[in-house]
Design a protein around this motif. Structure first.
Motif, PDB file in Angstrom:
ATOM      1  N   LEU A 101       0.996  -1.163  -0.182  1.00  0.00           N
ATOM      2  CA  LEU A 101      -0.028   0.300   0.189  1.00  0.00           C
ATOM      3  C   LEU A 101       0.880   0.806  -0.088  1.00  0.00           C
ATOM      4  O   LEU A 101       0.851   2.140  -1.050  1.00  0.00           O
ATOM      5  N   LEU A 102       1.826   1.223   0.867  1.00  0.00           N
ATOM      6  CA  LEU A 102       2.737   2.506   1.268  1.00  0.00           C
ATOM      7  C   LEU A 102       3.191   2.961  -0.291  1.00  0.00           C
ATOM      8  O   LEU A 102       3.383   3.651  -1.027  1.00  0.00           O
ATOM      9  N   GLN A 103       3.822   1.786  -0.940  1.00  0.00           N
ATOM     10  CA  GLN A 103       5.093   1.766  -2.418  1.00  0.00           C
ATOM     11  C   GLN A 103       3.598   2.614  -3.045  1.00  0.00           C
ATOM     12  O   GLN A 103       4.544   3.042  -4.522  1.00  0.00           O
ATOM     13  N   LYS A 104       2.350   2.443  -3.327  1.00  0.00           N
ATOM     14  CA  LYS A 104       1.525   2.535  -4.332  1.00  0.00           C
ATOM     15  C   LYS A 104       1.152   4.128  -3.905  1.00  0.00           C
ATOM     16  O   LYS A 104       0.160   4.731  -4.941  1.00  0.00           O
ATOM     17  N   ALA A 105       1.838   4.772  -2.559  1.00  0.00           N
ATOM     18  CA  ALA A 105       0.978   5.631  -1.734  1.00  0.00           C
ATOM     19  C   ALA A 105       1.915   7.010  -2.797  1.00  0.00           C
ATOM     20  O   ALA A 105       1.751   8.415  -1.669  1.00  0.00           O
ATOM     21  N   LYS A 106       3.523   7.511  -3.183  1.00  0.00           N
ATOM     22  CA  LYS A 106       4.119   8.073  -3.875  1.00  0.00           C
ATOM     23  C   LYS A 106       4.392   8.707  -2.841  1.00  0.00           C
ATOM     24  O   LYS A 106       3.912  10.633  -3.057  1.00  0.00           O
ATOM     25  N   LEU A 107       5.203   8.858  -1.848  1.00  0.00           N
ATOM     26  CA  LEU A 107       5.198   9.371  -0.680  1.00  0.00           C
ATOM     27  C   LEU A 107       6.635  10.404  -0.777  1.00  0.00           C
ATOM     28  O   LEU A 107       7.597   9.596  -1.844  1.00  0.00           O
ATOM     29  N   LYS A 108       6.707  10.933  -0.465  1.00  0.00           N
ATOM     30  CA  LYS A 108       8.265  11.853  -0.762  1.00  0.00           C
ATOM     31  C   LYS A 108       9.727  11.669   0.547  1.00  0.00           C
ATOM     32  O   LYS A 108      10.405  11.113   0.491  1.00  0.00           O
ATOM     33  N   ALA A 109       9.271  10.333   1.605  1.00  0.00           N
ATOM     34  CA  ALA A 109       9.619  10.535   2.208  1.00  0.00           C
ATOM     35  C   ALA A 109      10.391   8.651   1.919  1.00  0.00           C
ATOM     36  O   ALA A 109       9.691   8.297   0.992  1.00  0.00           O
ATOM     37  N   GLU A 110      11.771   8.182   2.255  1.00  0.00           N
ATOM     38  CA  GLU A 110      11.695   7.002   1.322  1.00  0.00           C
ATOM     39  C   GLU A 110      10.916   5.309   2.051  1.00  0.00           C
ATOM     40  O   GLU A 110      11.262   5.725   3.670  1.00  0.00           O
ATOM     41  N   LEU A 111      10.858   4.467   1.321  1.00  0.00           N
ATOM     42  CA  LEU A 111      10.345   3.268   2.224  1.00  0.00           C
ATOM     43  C   LEU A 111      11.377   2.769   2.643  1.00  0.00           C
ATOM     44  O   LEU A 111      11.554   1.745   1.374  1.00  0.00           O
ATOM     45  N   TRP A 112      11.115   2.427   3.579  1.00  0.00           N
ATOM     46  CA  TRP A 112      12.815   1.207   4.150  1.00  0.00           C
ATOM     47  C   TRP A 112      11.749   0.211   4.959  1.00  0.00           C
ATOM     48  O   TRP A 112      10.836  -0.174   4.980  1.00  0.00           O
ATOM     49  N   GLY A 113      12.445  -1.237   4.524  1.00  0.00           N
ATOM     50  CA  GLY A 113      11.645  -2.356   5.552  1.00  0.00           C
ATOM     51  C   GLY A 113      13.089  -2.816   6.488  1.00  0.00           C
ATOM     52  O   GLY A 113      13.747  -2.103   7.094  1.00  0.00           O
ATOM     53  N   PHE A 114      12.340  -4.002   7.109  1.00  0.00           N
ATOM     54  CA  PHE A 114      13.151  -4.624   8.624  1.00  0.00           C
ATOM     55  C   PHE A 114      13.412  -5.802   7.949  1.00  0.00           C
ATOM     56  O   PHE A 114      12.661  -6.437   7.886  1.00  0.00           O
ATOM     57  N   SER A 115      15.206  -6.057   7.876  1.00  0.00           N
ATOM     58  CA  SER A 115      15.016  -7.871   8.081  1.00  0.00           C
ATOM     59  C   SER A 115      15.992  -8.283   9.124  1.00  0.00           C
ATOM     60  O   SER A 115      16.960  -7.657   9.043  1.00  0.00           O
ATOM     61  N   ARG A 116      16.127  -9.650   9.196  1.00  0.00           N
ATOM     62  CA  ARG A 116      16.944 -10.027   9.958  1.00  0.00           C
ATOM     63  C   ARG A 116      18.009 -10.527   9.618  1.00  0.00           C
ATOM     64  O   ARG A 116      18.075 -10.527   8.029  1.00  0.00           O
ATOM     65  N   GLY A 117      19.376 -10.841   9.973  1.00  0.00           N
ATOM     66  CA  GLY A 117      20.176 -11.115   8.555  1.00  0.00           C
ATOM     67  C   GLY A 117      20.476 -12.458   8.279  1.00  0.00           C
ATOM     68  O   GLY A 117      20.842 -13.649   9.393  1.00  0.00           O
ATOM     69  N   SER A 118      19.176 -13.024   7.679  1.00  0.00           N
ATOM     70  CA  SER A 118      18.972 -13.803   7.028  1.00  0.00           C
ATOM     71  C   SER A 118      18.721 -13.913   5.699  1.00  0.00           C
ATOM     72  O   SER A 118      17.227 -12.837   5.538  1.00  0.00           O
ATOM     73  N   ARG A 119      19.132 -14.904   4.704  1.00  0.00           N
ATOM     74  CA  ARG A 119      18.837 -14.733   4.066  1.00  0.00           C
ATOM     75  C   ARG A 119      17.238 -15.054   3.127  1.00  0.00           C
ATOM     76  O   ARG A 119      16.610 -13.703   2.196  1.00  0.00           O
TER      77      ARG A 119
END
Length: 399
Positions: free
Chosen positions: A82-100
Motif C-alpha cells: 500500500l505504501l509503495q503505491k502512495a507516492k510518498l516523498k519519504a524513503e520507504l524502508w523495510g526491516f530484516s534479520r540477518g537471514s537470506r
C-alpha cells in the motif's frame, strides 16, 4: 514571526563551547513507528491504518519510514505494498534479520532499502545460542545477497551498546565490506547515558569514516532517550531513529518530535520537521493505538500552554516570562483554566475571554467561589460553572 523570535531559551546554549560541538548540517529522521512502535504492548495496526500514519509522517517531514517486518507478518507485507503505491516523498524502508529468507521477502516486494539486524552482544548471543563467528557469517551473507539484489542496507547491531567494542568494530566493518552503506548504533534496552551514547557514536564514526552515514537508535528505559539522541548528534550521527509519541517496547523509543524541538530550539540544528503538525498527528496516533499520553508531555501535552496558577496568570500577557518557546511553533492554543490555584488575574482574563464586564469587587467574590468549587470538586471549574458564578455575583447573590 521568525523561528528565533519564537524561542526564549537560555543564552548559555549558544556559548561557543556548547554550540560548536553540534553540526551545521541538517539531521534527518528515520521513523520506526510502524514497526518498533507497533511493538508497544497491545498495539495492532491494520495495513490501512499504517498507510494513514505513513501519510502523516510524510507530511511531518520524516525522511525515511520503516514500513514493517514483512518476513514475520503478512499484514506488514500488505502494508508495504500500500505504501509503495502512495507516492510518498519519504524513503520507504523495510526491516530484516540477518537471514537470506528475510531478504528474499524484501526482494519479492521490490523494496529498495532496508535495515538488516543481528545481535552482537555476548548477552544476546548467549541467549540465542549463537557464536560470534556464526553471526559474522549470517550478517555478511544476508547483506551480500541484499546488495546483489540492489537493496540499500543499513546494518543494525542489536544491543550494540553492550557489545565488546573490538567485536562491534569487527562486525560493523564486515557489514560494510559485504555491501552495507550505512551503520546504526543501537541502544536496544536504553542502557547508555548521554555521555556513553556520544562516546560510542563518535568512536563508530571514526571506525567507518566520514563517507558512511551513522544512525542512532535509542530507547527510553532511563528517561534519557531524547538526551541520548541529542548526544548522538553531537557525536556525529546524521540520522536519528525513533517513533512518534515515543511508542515502543518497555519505556518506548526516542520521541522524534521531542528530539527535533531540542535540536532546533536549543542548539539551532536544523531537522526539517514540521512541529506545527506534531500535536494533531500525535492525537490521531493516540486514538489509533489506544494509548493516552501524560498531559505534561513535551511538545504535544495538553497542559503545556494551559495555566491555572494565579501567580503564572499574572504574567500570561508576556509569554516569554512563563514559556520557553511560543505556542505558535507547535500550533497550540494558550488558555487560562480556573480552579483552586486561580488568582485575581485568572478571573480578569477569563472574564475578558468570555465577554463579561465584571467590577473588581465582584471579581474578588467570584475568585473565592472559584477556589471553593475547585477545592470541593478536586478539579477544574468549567466555563459553564464560571458563567453561573458571574450571574449570581452580578445579581448580588455572592459566590
Amino acid at each position: 514571526m521568525s523561528w528565533n523570535s519564537k524561542v526564549w531559551v537560555s543564552e548559555l546554549n549558544a556559548r561557543p563551547e556548547i554550540r560548536s560541538a553540534f553540526p551545521r548540517t541538517e539531521v534527518r529522521f528515520y521513523d520506526t513507528t510502524l514497526r518498533d512502535g507497533e511493538q508497544t504492548v497491545g498495539v495492532v495496526l491494520s495495513p490501512q491504518q499504517k498507510l494513514e500514519i505513513a501519510r502523516k509522517l510524510d507530511e511531518l517531514g520524516i525522511g525515511r519510514i520503516e514500513a514493517g517486518f514483512p518476513k514475520v507478518s503478512p499484514e506488514d507485507a500488505e502494508a508495504i505494498q500500500l505504501l509503495q503505491k502512495a507516492k510518498l516523498k519519504a524513503e520507504l524502508w523495510g526491516f530484516s534479520r540477518g537471514s537470506r529468507g528475510d531478504v528474499e521477502v524484501l526482494v519479492r516486494l521490490g523494496l529498495r532499502a532496508s535495515v538488516i539486524e543481528s545481535p552482537t552482544s555476548d548477552i544476546k548471543l548467549k541467549a540465542y545460542g549463537i557464536s560470534r563467528d556464526q553471526i559474522l557469517k549470517r550478517v555478511t551473507d544476508a547483506i551480500s545477497y541484499a546488495k546483489q539484489n540492489g537493496i540499500t542496507i543499513a546494518y543494525f547491531a542489536v544491543d550494540g551498546t553492550r557489545t565488546e567494542l573490538e567485536f562491534l568494530r569487527k562486525v560493523y566493518l564486515a557489514a560494510l565490506e559485504a555491501g552495507a552503506s550505512e551503520i546504526v548504533v543501537v541502544d536496544t534496552i536504553g542502557a547508555c547515558g548521554p555521555e556513553a551514547a556520544e562516546l560510542l557514536v563518535r568512536e563508530v564514526c571514526r571506525w567507518v569514516g566520514p563517507a558512511i552515514p551513522v544512525h542512532y537508535h535509542g530507547h527510553n528505559d532511563f528517561g534519557m532517550a531524547t538526551a541520548c539522541a541529542v548526544a548522538a548528534v553531537r557525536g556525529g550521527a546524521s540520522w536519528i531513529q525513533g517513533t512518534i509519541n515515543g511508542m515502543g517496547e518497555r519505556a518506548g523509543n526516542a520521541n522524534l518530535v521531542e528530539v527535533a524541538l531540542a535540536l532546533d530550539a536549543l542548539y539551532e540544528v536544523s531537522t526539517n520537521l514540521r512541529l506545527d503538525r506534531a500535536r494533531a498527528f500525535s492525537h490521531q496516533l493516540r486514538k489509533v493505538s489506544g494509548y493516552e499520553l501524560e498531559p505534561w508531555k513535551p511538545v504535544v501535552g495538553e497542559n503545556l500552554f494551559r495555566r491555572e496558577s494565579g501567580a503564572v496568570a499574572s504574567q500570561f500577557h508576556d509569554p516569554p516570562s512563563i514559556e520557553p518557546y511560543s505556542s505558535e511553533l507547535v500550533a497550540a492554543e494558550r488558555s487560562i483554566v480556573l480552579g483552586k490555584k486561580s488568582g485575581i488575574d485568572s478571573i480578569r482574563i477569563k472574564c475578558e475571554e468570555l465577554g463579561f464586564d465584571v467590577p473588581e469587587q465582584q471579581q474578588t467574590e467570584v475568585l473565592a467561589a472559584v477556589k471553593e468549587l475547585g477545592t470541593r470538586k478536586r478539579g477544574l471549574v468549567t466555563d459553564e460553572e464560571f458563567r453561573e458564578m458571574i450571574e449570581r455575583a452580578t445579581r448580588g447573590g455572592g459566590g
